[in-house]
Design a protein around this motif. Structure first.
Motif, PDB file in Angstrom:
ATOM      1  N   ASN A 200      21.426  81.333 -46.677  1.00  0.00           N
ATOM      2  CA  ASN A 200      20.081  81.048 -46.154  1.00  0.00           C
ATOM      3  C   ASN A 200      19.041  82.003 -46.728  1.00  0.00           C
ATOM      4  N   VAL A 201      19.423  83.286 -46.888  1.00  0.00           N
ATOM      5  CA  VAL A 201      18.491  84.270 -47.468  1.00  0.00           C
ATOM      6  C   VAL A 201      18.162  83.903 -48.906  1.00  0.00           C
ATOM      7  N   ILE A 202      19.184  83.514 -49.688  1.00  0.00           N
ATOM      8  CA  ILE A 202      18.967  83.194 -51.098  1.00  0.00           C
ATOM      9  C   ILE A 202      18.159  81.907 -51.243  1.00  0.00           C
ATOM     10  N   VAL A 203      18.490  80.920 -50.414  1.00  0.00           N
ATOM     11  CA  VAL A 203      17.826  79.612 -50.521  1.00  0.00           C
ATOM     12  C   VAL A 203      16.323  79.724 -50.295  1.00  0.00           C
ATOM     13  N   GLU A 204      15.889  80.646 -49.449  1.00  0.00           N
ATOM     14  CA  GLU A 204      14.464  80.818 -49.160  1.00  0.00           C
ATOM     15  C   GLU A 204      13.644  81.067 -50.423  1.00  0.00           C
ATOM     16  N   GLU A 205      14.245  81.690 -51.429  1.00  0.00           N
ATOM     17  CA  GLU A 205      13.530  82.034 -52.665  1.00  0.00           C
ATOM     18  C   GLU A 205      13.738  81.005 -53.769  1.00  0.00           C
ATOM     19  N   MET A 206      14.459  79.928 -53.491  1.00  0.00           N
ATOM     20  CA  MET A 206      14.783  78.926 -54.506  1.00  0.00           C
ATOM     21  C   MET A 206      13.748  77.803 -54.543  1.00  0.00           C
ATOM     22  N   PRO A 207      13.610  77.147 -55.716  1.00  0.00           N
ATOM     23  CA  PRO A 207      12.708  75.985 -55.819  1.00  0.00           C
ATOM     24  C   PRO A 207      13.148  74.857 -54.890  1.00  0.00           C
ATOM     25  N   GLU A 208      12.247  73.944 -54.600  1.00  0.00           N
ATOM     26  CA  GLU A 208      12.524  72.868 -53.660  1.00  0.00           C
ATOM     27  C   GLU A 208      13.689  71.993 -54.095  1.00  0.00           C
ATOM     28  N   GLU A 209      13.803  71.735 -55.424  1.00  0.00           N
ATOM     29  CA  GLU A 209      14.876  70.858 -55.873  1.00  0.00           C
ATOM     30  C   GLU A 209      16.263  71.487 -55.640  1.00  0.00           C
ATOM     31  N   VAL A 210      16.327  72.818 -55.706  1.00  0.00           N
ATOM     32  CA  VAL A 210      17.589  73.505 -55.442  1.00  0.00           C
ATOM     33  C   VAL A 210      17.920  73.422 -53.943  1.00  0.00           C
ATOM     34  N   LYS A 211      16.892  73.607 -53.103  1.00  0.00           N
ATOM     35  CA  LYS A 211      17.102  73.489 -51.659  1.00  0.00           C
ATOM     36  C   LYS A 211      17.631  72.102 -51.294  1.00  0.00           C
ATOM     37  N   GLU A 212      17.050  71.066 -51.937  1.00  0.00           N
ATOM     38  CA  GLU A 212      17.485  69.697 -51.651  1.00  0.00           C
ATOM     39  C   GLU A 212      18.926  69.472 -52.098  1.00  0.00           C
ATOM     40  N   ALA A 213      19.279  70.033 -53.270  1.00  0.00           N
ATOM     41  CA  ALA A 213      20.645  69.877 -53.787  1.00  0.00           C
ATOM     42  C   ALA A 213      21.656  70.531 -52.848  1.00  0.00           C
ATOM     43  N   ILE A 214      21.278  71.684 -52.279  1.00  0.00           N
ATOM     44  CA  ILE A 214      22.182  72.382 -51.365  1.00  0.00           C
ATOM     45  C   ILE A 214      22.352  71.603 -50.064  1.00  0.00           C
ATOM     46  N   GLU A 215      21.260  71.052 -49.539  1.00  0.00           N
ATOM     47  CA  GLU A 215      21.360  70.245 -48.326  1.00  0.00           C
ATOM     48  C   GLU A 215      22.240  69.017 -48.539  1.00  0.00           C
ATOM     49  N   LYS A 216      22.169  68.449 -49.760  1.00  0.00           N
ATOM     50  CA  LYS A 216      23.013  67.290 -50.075  1.00  0.00           C
ATOM     51  C   LYS A 216      24.493  67.688 -50.046  1.00  0.00           C
ATOM     52  N   ILE A 217      24.822  68.871 -50.630  1.00  0.00           N
ATOM     53  CA  ILE A 217      26.212  69.337 -50.616  1.00  0.00           C
ATOM     54  C   ILE A 217      26.683  69.566 -49.184  1.00  0.00           C
ATOM     55  N   ARG A 218      25.805  70.142 -48.371  1.00  0.00           N
ATOM     56  CA  ARG A 218      26.171  70.424 -46.980  1.00  0.00           C
ATOM     57  C   ARG A 218      26.475  69.156 -46.195  1.00  0.00           C
ATOM     58  N   SER A 219      25.859  68.057 -46.566  1.00  0.00           N
ATOM     59  CA  SER A 219      26.041  66.802 -45.822  1.00  0.00           C
ATOM     60  C   SER A 219      27.240  65.996 -46.306  1.00  0.00           C
ATOM     61  N   GLU A 220      27.824  66.386 -47.424  1.00  0.00           N
ATOM     62  CA  GLU A 220      28.941  65.627 -47.982  1.00  0.00           C
ATOM     63  C   GLU A 220      30.201  65.796 -47.131  1.00  0.00           C
ATOM     64  N   ASN A 221      31.035  64.774 -47.161  1.00  0.00           N
ATOM     65  CA  ASN A 221      32.282  64.781 -46.396  1.00  0.00           C
ATOM     66  C   ASN A 221      33.407  65.400 -47.240  1.00  0.00           C
ATOM     67  N   ILE A 222      33.295  66.708 -47.452  1.00  0.00           N
ATOM     68  CA  ILE A 222      34.316  67.440 -48.205  1.00  0.00           C
ATOM     69  C   ILE A 222      34.720  68.666 -47.390  1.00  0.00           C
ATOM     70  N   SER A 223      35.763  69.350 -47.809  1.00  0.00           N
ATOM     71  CA  SER A 223      36.254  70.500 -47.050  1.00  0.00           C
ATOM     72  C   SER A 223      35.227  71.629 -47.052  1.00  0.00           C
ATOM     73  N   LYS A 224      35.318  72.464 -46.034  1.00  0.00           N
ATOM     74  CA  LYS A 224      34.411  73.603 -45.920  1.00  0.00           C
ATOM     75  C   LYS A 224      34.505  74.515 -47.144  1.00  0.00           C
ATOM     76  N   THR A 225      35.739  74.761 -47.599  1.00  0.00           N
ATOM     77  CA  THR A 225      35.938  75.632 -48.758  1.00  0.00           C
ATOM     78  C   THR A 225      35.257  75.066 -49.993  1.00  0.00           C
ATOM     79  N   GLU A 226      35.382  73.758 -50.199  1.00  0.00           N
ATOM     80  CA  GLU A 226      34.775  73.129 -51.373  1.00  0.00           C
ATOM     81  C   GLU A 226      33.252  73.151 -51.274  1.00  0.00           C
ATOM     82  N   LYS A 227      32.710  72.972 -50.065  1.00  0.00           N
ATOM     83  CA  LYS A 227      31.257  73.038 -49.891  1.00  0.00           C
ATOM     84  C   LYS A 227      30.709  74.392 -50.324  1.00  0.00           C
ATOM     85  N   TYR A 228      31.358  75.467 -49.839  1.00  0.00           N
ATOM     86  CA  TYR A 228      30.877  76.804 -50.186  1.00  0.00           C
ATOM     87  C   TYR A 228      31.060  77.081 -51.680  1.00  0.00           C
ATOM     88  N   ARG A 229      32.138  76.564 -52.249  1.00  0.00           N
ATOM     89  CA  ARG A 229      32.347  76.774 -53.685  1.00  0.00           C
ATOM     90  C   ARG A 229      31.224  76.147 -54.492  1.00  0.00           C
TER      91      ARG A 229
END
Length: 549
Positions: A200-229
């Motif tokens: 969350n700290v790092i994302v605050e300084e990222m461009p909007e397109e990166v924030k959107e890409a991260i939110e998309k990964i968070r919403s995917e139906n994959i394992s927790k470990t794979e999401k963080y990777r």
């Protein structure tokens, strides 16, 4: 092997018999019963590889999955015929040995078995090759991590035993009274909680397109470990493109969040013990981590515990630096904290502790050894009565006649912090507001003693007022064996002041234990038992096995 020796008279000492075991972890004697706790070392057993396809387009090598198995054996022998011990009971249990205690005729053995998922199954611990029934496993409610804690209770007279299995954290230490068994577990923050805050700290300084890409990964139906990777890989690729000011801001934010989240806690489980009956009754937590079993005590219906905690400064405009502090807590039988003494000896950690009724003695160390005398007579308001600062530290404290403490540790150079040798101290605690070091012995050629990590290596003869300390020097020093140290006290020896006097060294490389029978002293290593008289002259020597040298 476990050897049984004819020990007295020492001139006729010899091996009577022996029994074969695995690696011996514990031995108890109860009347004419012998209890041996042994272990078969873990073996790696690879699971079968899956069958390859008949016509592989691209063959893949599938490595075998290692399965580690450790099995403990608790064997109860009758010693009615000392020359031929007979097995009365044998219990095999899978898991890691934690500790054991003997209370009257009952022996309690604590074992941990890890909880893990293999494919869609959770392997269960086995007792005598039978899996524990899932319905027999008890738990305290939601916990921070899970291990099967197996408590076996064995009646040493009859061979009857009971078993209870609980889901707890992995036990580090236990403490036991005649009625209660306490299992302690070190609890650390959830790594995923820390990762979330850092992301969350790092994302605050990222461009909007990166924030959107991260939110998309968070919403995917994959394992927790794979999401963080995936998230961390994305952030890593984008981080170096940020301006230097943004990167500095991120580092400062991560440090601040980490300092808020990082904290160590000790989880305490209390089990009521009554013969073969074992019942879970309470669970509690205290900040920090414990050093060993001497860090805790039960007295007058209260559980007392000393911990060292790592804390971080969270004040604005100040660098966040980890600092160690030391605490003492008093808990009721529900394991609720009712009294505390926090922040002792900032920047140091606990090296030893000893409880004596309403008093507690605590040693912390960095370069100077403060010995604290702490009043616990009011459970809700513990406080420091007195303290003593001396060079070095004590790693083991042993009370003597309620007026003295024997401390065994290391002598240290105040300026450089370098170890100067094994140090043995005699403290006068008759005036707890002003404890005094009244006598010391330093063995400059000895840098180690088993007593520093195993209190059973310390032996004291209260009737003749001497104690024994096994020591190890280097191969050139010649100081390998057991030192016998006499205690001269004005109350008993008609001397002017309390003093420690070295009687001499029993040469015995590798000695781990000392005991006495009458006027004779016995020292034991893994391959030899040596017997000396009170002048330390060798009377007999029994070779148990051929030395590996």
């Amino acid at each position: 092997k476990v050897y049984i020796l004819k020990a007295y008279p020492p001139q006729n000492a010899s091996i009577i018999t022996s029994v074969n075991t695995g690696e011996v972890l514990g031995i108890f004697i109860a009347n004419n019963r012998l209890i041996v706790i042994s272990s078969i070392k873990p073996q790696v057993r690879p699971l079968p590889k899956p069958e390859p396809p008949i016509l592989p387009i691209r063959p893949e090598i599938v490595p075998p999955i290692p399965v580690f198995e450790e099995e403990l054996t608790i064997t109860l022998y009758s010693l009615e015929n000392i020359e031929k011990p007979t097995v009365l009971q044998k219990i095999n249990v899978t898991g890691h040995y934690v500790s054991s205690r003997l209370v009257g005729k009952y022996c309690y053995i604590i074992v941990n078995f890890p909880v893990y998922i293999f494919e869609d199954r959770i392997p269960l611990p086995l007792i005598n090759n039978e899996a524990i029934a899932p319905s027999d496993i008890k738990y305290f409610g939601r916990d921070f991590s899970y291990t099967f804690t197996i408590i076996l209770a064995l009646n040493t007279e009859t061979g009857d035993y009971s078993k209870e299995v609980f889901l707890t954290g992995m036990s580090n230490y236990i403490y036991m009274t005649h009625k209660n068994l306490y299992a302690l577990v070190t609890k650390r923050p959830d790594i995923y909680v820390i990762l979330d805050k850092i992301i969350n700290v790092i994302v605050e300084e990222m461009p909007e397109e990166v924030k959107e890409a991260i939110e998309k990964i968070r919403s995917e139906n994959i394992s927790k470990t794979e999401k963080y990777r995936q998230i961390l890989a994305l952030l890593e690729s984008e981080f170096n493109y940020l301006p230097s000011e943004s990167r500095k801001k991120i580092f400062a934010g991560i440090t601040k969040e980490y300092s808020k989240l990082w904290h160590e806690e000790t989880v305490i489980y209390r089990f009521a013990i009554n013969g073969l009956e074992i019942k879970a009754v309470a669970k509690g937590e205290v900040p920090g981590r414990v050093l060993d079993q001497f860090s805790m005590d039960e007295h007058g219906g209260y559980f007392r515990i000393a911990t060292t905690a790592t804390v971080y400064s969270t004040e604005d405009n100040l660098p966040t630096v980890p600092v160690q502090v030391n605490n003492v807590y008093v808990l009721d039988m529900n394991l609720t904290i009712i009294g505390s003494l926090e922040g002792l000896a900032k920047g140091e950690r606990i090296y030893s502790a000893r409880y004596m009724g309403d008093l507690m003695f605590l040693v912390t160390f960095r370069r100077i050894d403060p010995l604290f005398a702490i009043d616990l007579s009011d459970p809700s308001n513990p406080g420091v009565l007195g303290r003593l600062k001396i060079p070095g530290y004590s790693e083991y404290l042993h009370p003597l006649l309620d007026k003295y403490l024997i401390g065994i540790g290391m002598d240290v150079d105040e300026k450089t912090g370098f170890m100067k040798g094994l140090k043995i101290s005699l403290f006068d605690i008759s005036n707890v507001t002003e404890p005094k070091e009244v006598s010391t012995v330093v063995f400059e050629k000895c840098m180690y003693s088993p007593v520093l990590h195993d209190h059973k290596a310390f032996m004291i003869n209260y009737e003749k007022l001497y104690f024994a300390v096994p020591v190890s020097g280097n191969k050139y020093s010649g100081e390998n064996g057991v030192y016998i140290i006499d205690i001269l006290l004005p109350e008993l020896n008609e001397t002017t002041k309390a003093k420690l006097a070295v009687r001499g060294l029993i040469w015995h490389p590798g000695a781990q234990r000392t005991l006495y029978i009458g006027d004779y002293i016995y020292t034991a290593s893994y391959d030899v038992v040596k017997i000396v008289d009170e002048s330390l002259n060798v009377v007999n020597e029994i070779v148990l096995m051929q030395s590996s040298k």
